[in-house]
Design an enzyme around this catalytic site. Structure first.
Site, short mmCIF file in Angstrom:
data_model
loop_
_atom_site.label_atom_id
_atom_site.label_comp_id
_atom_site.label_asym_id
_atom_site.label_seq_id
_atom_site.Cartn_x
_atom_site.Cartn_y
_atom_site.Cartn_z
N GLY A 473 0.90 -1.17 0.09
CA GLY A 473 0.06 -0.25 -0.13
C GLY A 473 0.86 1.22 -0.01
N ARG A 633 16.38 11.45 1.26
CA ARG A 633 15.78 11.99 0.17
C ARG A 633 14.58 11.20 0.16
NH1 ARG A 633 15.25 11.59 -5.56
NH2 ARG A 633 16.03 9.58 -5.66
N PRO A 637 7.43 11.95 -3.45
CA PRO A 637 6.50 13.13 -2.51
C PRO A 637 4.96 12.83 -1.89
CG PRO A 637 7.26 14.17 -4.40
CD PRO A 637 7.81 12.87 -4.71
N LYS A 638 4.52 12.39 -3.14
CA LYS A 638 2.96 12.26 -2.88
C LYS A 638 2.71 11.11 -2.01
CE LYS A 638 -1.32 12.97 -5.66
NZ LYS A 638 -1.49 13.27 -6.98
N THR A 639 3.11 9.90 -2.29
CA THR A 639 3.05 8.71 -1.55
C THR A 639 3.61 8.96 -0.21
OG1 THR A 639 4.63 7.79 -2.64
CG2 THR A 639 2.36 7.13 -3.54
N GLY A 709 7.96 4.19 6.95
CA GLY A 709 6.95 3.36 7.28
C GLY A 709 6.39 3.26 8.75
N GLU A 710 7.62 3.15 9.54
CA GLU A 710 7.34 2.88 11.12
C GLU A 710 7.44 4.27 11.63
OE1 GLU A 710 7.03 -0.34 11.17
OE2 GLU A 710 7.95 -0.65 9.26
#
Lengths: 746, 208
Positions: A473, A633, A637-639, A709-710
């Site tokens: 996801g 980096r 950027p959107k996700t 993610g974390e």
């Protein structure tokens, strides 16, 4: 989100599939003569089966088989003695304890343990027949409460979990300002929206086609190869789309293996689809954890000592561990440091890492305690953290590869309006609402594993990029596309990424915030190989840029330029056609070097929140949230922004709503559904601002990108608890912060 | 809470008993050998199957469908298992998550709580029916633009609810959207982006 003009946000590459209903998740594949499997779970938490009646179910229309411990089809790799194996039938855990193998004996070790698997030709018939299975039990007293079983606590084996001390304890004991606080977090359940299960079909004696809900197709392939003692090459696992995981898909669960065994026995495809309630007992959870923090500081706010202890639940049949106390060892400078971590085996199903695993739990305690200490010292919480800021890792005595938290504190404070915060709690009231501000810090290990990527550039201008990684996801496919685009300049709409299938080149599991670093780097390496080949073609004998140094060529927007003379150029397509190369096809294994030994590599996050607390009812609303990622980096950027927002939403749940409750008399959940276990809904979530610091980590990998993610959730719950204290003067140390804990403030 | 999962269906059970008795009566007319053979071939089952199936006619995404379903089959399972329209998702089967939201005669419903047989003669619209060929519905376009999802599993239900949210006149402010539209859970936490998508579609004022 601020926009970086050099890396504009793009829509998710698989977005169209997702908004049209075209994306196919495991349960949506079909096979001829597919049968449906339903699990019957135990209704006791401890004891043994004294009788099991399956005749009625077997005689029910459409039923193809009812499988119990009396007739479970063989799982050769499990039925013989096994070695330690996280995905399989755990042998007795190292700490002692017992063995659990699905449908293999009368013993019941946890509530909801599968006691029968019923297969029929339709879902309805399987579900009805499952209701006809009657089981009688000899019930024993179950132990499911960590607090009441502390005498059973053990320190897990392995250096990572050993008691840790650094410095002189006297520094803490003689500290002029001291605090000791106890914290608890409840059981939380991952609850991805997609229900768990598996669809398996034996297409040959040693060949299986599997559609799975897994965070790693190759891990599932390996687990099945071990379970059935067949060559992994015969097993194909497909998970292109996965409806969320958050950690619950990091292992192959016993019921998946049992389903594959049943499919072999019945000689037809079998699909297991679990119920939402079974998601609470059969695919792990974040463990209930008790924590204590002792902290000492001098009057100027210099930390003199921290002791962080955590005790968490595990199953009686398996040791589950996570790094709950580890962040405390390096987050701040402190003269004395001590951590202890213990687990308590209970009559419960085994936990599994849940987003920001132990660190999210640990950060709630540490970052709450930092706020408590700042209050005691009458210091601003940010100032207190800056006072104890460290540029090098005090645990390993080496530099951080990159750390930009100071910039984060500054930007976050500005964005939330920290200057409106009053240091005296309960100072701001707007009508019936008390207003407060809080912040928390998060960190998670950053690393780079290994992956193989194949890239195929065709002279028609298309590029295909392949890796067996799974995208649960966060947007891995989008990130892979962007990396390839940035190296080769192929237009985004001509790039196709393929992932989530074991027929593709080997890739890692999606977990532990490592995929962008690992797979992104591999995409970069393989595409760079293609670029080099193109440069050789262009500059070689007869090439359009003959005589130029291939190293000096620049590739932009599908054109190769001579670096010193931009008028000398050739398009990739012309070059490939002229060179009679219809295809350039490269495959490369890619992994990190010894940088992990030289630097301590972490991603960092900061969360700032504003809360409103209703003075009469104690209801808490997060009214504003700023989440900041210092993760190197930013590739996409959107996700990336969405990932941070998603973590903040998870943090709101952790802080305010999520709690899986056990009736300890029965050892069973009382709220194992979405109506009673409250995950955040629209009404709980305000607009969330994300700040991506977007500074490359110079050491981790050639892209300079780290995972997020974390960190998206780590530290968030503490930010809310700290804001609630600031709003009300009441310190809540037991999550979630429900109104009953705050009622009657006036 | 758990409805059809654990509770036997009394109607179905009594029909089964009836069928068993009637099959037994029929068996008397046969020679014993024929009865055994009939049982071995599962004719019993096939008879039962035929009796348990009810004819159903409905329109799904404008296409007339004529199917036979058991009375206990939900609209959700009819769509996914029999009509192969898997865009509509199963997230809980208890009407608690909204992933299965579809429109029945223009109204949003949880298809997991709707027995298929109750949609006789109805017009059902699913996520597959929103786009016009290659052209996405404005709400699909807005979800894409605002990144109103991550894993995508709740997305079809979110979009079907979002369209209804505007049609019902409940999309005038972020607060109203959050309040009215909280029956669709997104575990990835795309809520703020979803609200932005709905606000944009509402502001454009296109006919949905």
């Amino acid at each position: 989100m601020e926009k970086n003009p050099k890396n504009p946000p793009i829509d998710r590459v698989d977005g169209r599939m997702k908004v049209t209903g075209g994306a196919k998740y495991f349960a949506e594949f079909e096979m001829p003569k597919m049968a449906y499997c339903v699990i019957v779970g135990s209704t006791i938490a401890r004891g043994s089966i004294t009788g099991i009646q399956t005749k009625k179910a077997e005689a029910s229309p459409g039923v193809l088989g009812v499988f119990t411990h009396l007739n479970r089809p063989p799982i050769p790799g499990w039925d013989s003695p096994v070695t330690g194996n996280a995905n399989g039938p755990a042998p007795a855990p190292p700490s002692g304890g017992e063995t659990y193998r699905i449908l293999s004996g009368k013993e019941i070790l946890f509530d909801g343990q599968p006691v029968a698997m019923v297969v029929a030709d339709t879902f309805e018939r399987a579900t009805y027949a499952a209701s006809l299975v009657k089981v009688s039990y000899a019930k024993q007293t179950s132990h499911t409460d960590v607090g009441k079983n502390l005498s059973k606590a053990i320190t897990p084996k392995g250096p990572r979990f050993a008691d840790y001390t650094r410095g002189d304890r006297k520094a803490l004991e003689s500290a002029p300002v001291q605090l000791e606080s106890n914290y608890s977090i409840p059981i939380e359940v991952h609850n991805p929206m997609e229900l768990h299960g598996i669809l398996a079909h034996w297409t040959g004696p040693e060949e299986i086609m599997i559609y799975a809900k897994t965070q790693g197709v190759m891990a599932t392939q390996q687990a099945m190869a071990r379970a059935f003692k067949i060559d992994a090459k015969g097993i194909r696992v497909h998970t292109e789309f996965m409806g969320g995981g958050f950690g619950m898909g990091l292992r192959t669960w016993p019921q998946e293996v049992a389903t594959v065994a049943i499919a072999r026995k019945l000689g037809r495809p079998v699909k297991l689809l679990m119920t939402r309630s079974q998601m609470f007992t059969l695919v792990g959870h974040r463990p209930y954890t008790l924590q204590t923090i002792r902290m000492g500081a001098d009057a100027n706010g210099k930390l003199l000592g921290i002791v962080h202890e955590a005790t968490a639940e595990t199953a009686s049949y398996e040791d589950f561990t996570e790094a709950t106390v580890n962040m405390t060892r390096f987050m701040y400078e402190s003269a004395y440091l001590e951590t202890r971590y213990k687990i308590v085996p209970l009559d419960r199903s085994v936990p599994i890492w849940m987003r920001g695993p132990g660190e999210a739990t640990g950060a709630f305690a540490l970052e709450s305690a930092m706020d408590e200490m700042a209050h005691q010292l009458k210091m601003d919480p940010i100032e207190f953290r800056l006072k104890n800021y460290t540029e090098t890792d005090p645990e390993r005595n080496r530099p951080f590869s990159a750390k930009n938290l100071k910039e984060g504190y500054e930007r976050g404070a500005k964005a939330i309006g920290w200057n409106q915060r009053k240091s005296e709690p309960a100072s701001i009231r707007e009508g019936d609402w008390l207003v407060g501000y809080g912040m928390g810090t998060g960190t998670f290990n950053a690393s780079r594993g290994q992956a193989t990527v194949r890239a195929i550039l065709k002279s028609d201008g298309s590029l295909t990029v392949q890796c067996a990684v799974t995208d649960i996801g966060p947007g891995t496919g989008t990130a892979m596309t962007l990396v390839a685009h940035q190296v080769l300049g192929v237009p985004l709409d001509r790039i196709k990424v393929e992932y989530g299938d074991t027929t593709l080149p080997p890739g890692p599991m999606q977990g532990g915030s490592t995929v962008t670093s690992t797979v992104g780097s591999a995409v970069m390496d393989t595409c760079t190989l293609i670029k080099k080949e193109l440069a050789q073609l262009a500059t070689g004998a007869g090439g359009p840029l003959q005589g130029q140094n291939p190293e000096d060529l620049v590739l932009e927007e599908g054109q190769l330029y001579a670096g010193n003379n931009p008028s000398k150029k050739v398009s990739l397509l012309e070059l490939m056609q002229q060179s009679n190369m219809p295809v350039i096809d490269k495959t490369q294994l890619s992994k990190g070097g010894d940088e992990q030994q030289k630097y301590s590599m972490y991603s960092f996050s900061l969360h700032f929140v504003q809360v409103n607390v209703h003075a009469l009812t104690g209801a808490v609303k997060v009214t504003k949230a700023i989440s900041i990622a210092d993760a190197g980096r930013i590739v996409s950027p959107k996700t990336a922004a969405s990932q941070m927002i998603g973590g903040a939403v998870g943090g709101i749940g952790m802080a305010l709503t999520e709690e899986a409750l056990i009736d300890h008399r029965l050892g069973r959940f009382v709220n194992n559904n979405f109506g009673d276990y409250h995950v955040p809904v629209h009404a709980d979530v305000p607009a969330i601002e994300t700040i991506l610091i977007d500074k490359p980590d110079p050491y981790i990998n050639p892209m300079g990108a780290k995972g997020m993610g974390e960190i998206a959730i780590i530290g968030f719950a503490a930010a809310v608890a700290n804001a609630v204290f600031n709003a009300t003067g009441k310190r809540i140390r037991d999550l979630p912060i429900t109104p009953d804990k705050l009622i009657g403030l006036v | 809470m758990s409805t059809h999962n654990n509770e036997p269906n009394p109607n179905s059970s009594s029909r089964r008993s009836f069928l068993k008795q009637s099959t037994a009566l029929t068996a008397i007319a046969f020679t014993p050998g024929a009865a055994v053979s009939a049982a071995q071939k599962g004719w019993d089952e096939q008879v039962a199957l035929a009796f348990e199936q009810l004819p159903l006619r409905l329109k799904v995404n404008g296409i007339a469908q004529q199917v036979n379903v058991e009375a206990r089959v939900t609209l959700l399972d009819l769509l996914r298992d029999q009509l192969h329209l898997t865009g509509t998702k199963k997230g809980c089967d208890y009407g608690q998550c909204g992933a299965c939201t579809v429109h029945v005669n223009g109204e949003r419903v949880n298809s997991c709580l709707t027995l298929a047989i109750t949609t006789e003669g109805c017009q059902v619209t699913t996520i597959e029916g929103l786009a016009k060929g290659e052209e996405l519905h404005p709400m699909q376009q807005a979800f894409l633009k605002h990144d109103g999802f991550q894993c995508g599993y709740c997305t079809p239900g979110q979009i079907m609810s979002a369209v209804a949210c505007i049609k019902e006149g409940h999309a005038d402010s972020p607060e109203e959207i959050r309040r009215v539209y909280e029956c669709n859970i997104c575990r990835c936490g795309a809520y703020p982006n979803i609200v932005n998508a709905i606000l944009e579609v509402k502001a454009k004022g296109e006919k949905l």
